[in-house]
Write an enzyme that holds these catalytic residues in place. Sequence first.
Site, PDB file in Angstrom:
ATOM      1  N   LEU A  65      39.482  41.792  43.487  1.00 61.04           N
ATOM      2  CA  LEU A  65      38.562  42.897  43.235  1.00 61.04           C
ATOM      3  C   LEU A  65      37.439  42.780  44.255  1.00 61.04           C
ATOM      4  CD1 LEU A  65      38.232  42.883  39.316  1.00 61.04           C
ATOM      5  CD2 LEU A  65      39.667  44.366  40.724  1.00 61.04           C
ATOM      6  N   ASP A  66      37.006  43.921  44.812  1.00 60.60           N
ATOM      7  CA  ASP A  66      35.888  43.902  45.757  1.00 60.60           C
ATOM      8  C   ASP A  66      34.662  43.276  45.105  1.00 60.60           C
ATOM      9  OD1 ASP A  66      37.531  45.217  47.505  1.00 60.60           O
ATOM     10  OD2 ASP A  66      36.582  47.177  47.277  1.00 60.60           O
ATOM     11  N   ARG A  67      33.823  42.697  45.913  1.00 66.06           N
ATOM     12  CA  ARG A  67      32.636  41.998  45.397  1.00 66.06           C
ATOM     13  C   ARG A  67      31.823  42.826  44.382  1.00 66.06           C
ATOM     14  NH1 ARG A  67      28.666  37.913  48.442  1.00 66.06           N
ATOM     15  NH2 ARG A  67      27.035  37.810  46.871  1.00 66.06           N
ATOM     16  N   ARG A 168      38.125  53.547  46.707  1.00 64.62           N
ATOM     17  CA  ARG A 168      36.878  53.994  47.323  1.00 64.62           C
ATOM     18  C   ARG A 168      37.152  54.951  48.491  1.00 64.62           C
ATOM     19  NH1 ARG A 168      34.051  48.193  48.178  1.00 64.62           N
ATOM     20  NH2 ARG A 168      32.343  49.470  49.016  1.00 64.62           N
TER      21      ARG A 168
END
Length: 239
Positions: A65-67, A168
């Site tokens: 998962l992205d930060r 995104r």
Amino acid sequence: MSQEHLSQIPILYEDNHLLGIVKPVNIPTQADVSGDPDLLSLLKDDIKVRFNKPGNVYLGLVHRLDRPVGGAMIFAKTSKAASRLSEAVRSRSFRKVYAAVVHGQMPAPRGTLRDMLLKDPKTNTVSVVNKGTPGAKEAVLDYEVLGTTGAFSLIRVELHTGRSHQIRVQMNQAGCPLYGDQKYGSRVNKPGQQIALWSVIASFPHPVTKEDVKLVSLPPAEHPWSLWNEAIYNRLKSE
């Protein structure tokens, strides 16, 4: 994040083979150039303490998962489990469902987005490119609009591919950048806003027993998620 804070990370599922948790926002999944404490290392340390394990602890990273993104996430506690879960990801028997708050309204109440994405490792950004572009990979997701209010829409997204920054980038390409996304939606977002993207469901066949495992985590009931009532909110985890 200290050991005290680590103990506040909810465990969704755990046995000898797997560890399922709710990833906190703004913490890297694994070590990166920032040098900040990362989730993988913290969880390894936690297992070492909880089970009084000597030496190194194995914990396999199966998906990322992205930060700035939080939510349901699974780790493998054995190399065999890691290998089988990675195969589940490749064969697409590993389901990943997300919630997102986006600016504007999607072109249809539900649909499928297909784009060719190309990552630039130097800038850590991803762009939509033409088919046939060297290095480009196809990105596919299904979406359903659960509600709109004012300038925002609440979207349920099921990923069919796991490209970097996929949701995104694809939502921005569709004209609906994510709330709080500074990288792909800076024209409509303010610095400091928390990105509204959450891993709601991670489900897969257990790597050993083959039984279905389903991790579920709802976003925090705070702005902008709180723009919708609980009934709509709970539809995020419905099948």
